[in-house]
Design a protein around this motif. Structure first.
Motif: not given
Length: 71
Positions: A6-8, A52-56
């Motif tokens: 997970t990422r917030h 998880l998708p990256g920043d862009v």
């Protein structure tokens, strides 16, 4: 039991359920995403997936929904 990464992220400009639905829909289209939980009051989004998708891609999805990543 498999633990899904997970990422917030923080998103600015969300004020209602429509906002949450728009962000949820766009991020949910990204490859690997299995869950998107939006907290409008806190301005946060929890993204689950593998990978998880990256920043862009996340930034582009949020912008497509009409909002911006904070920071």
């Amino acid at each position: 039991m498999t633990i899904v990464p997970t990422r917030h992220i923080a998103v600015t400009g969300m004020t209602c359920d429509h906002c949450a639905n728009a962000v949820r829909a766009e991020i949910g289209k990204l490859p690997g995403v299995t869950g998107v939980d939006v907290d409008v009051a806190a301005g946060t989004v929890r993204v689950s997936g593998d990978p998880l998708p990256g920043d862009v891609p996340l930034r582009e999805a949020v912008e497509e929904a009409g909002y911006e990543l904070a920071g």
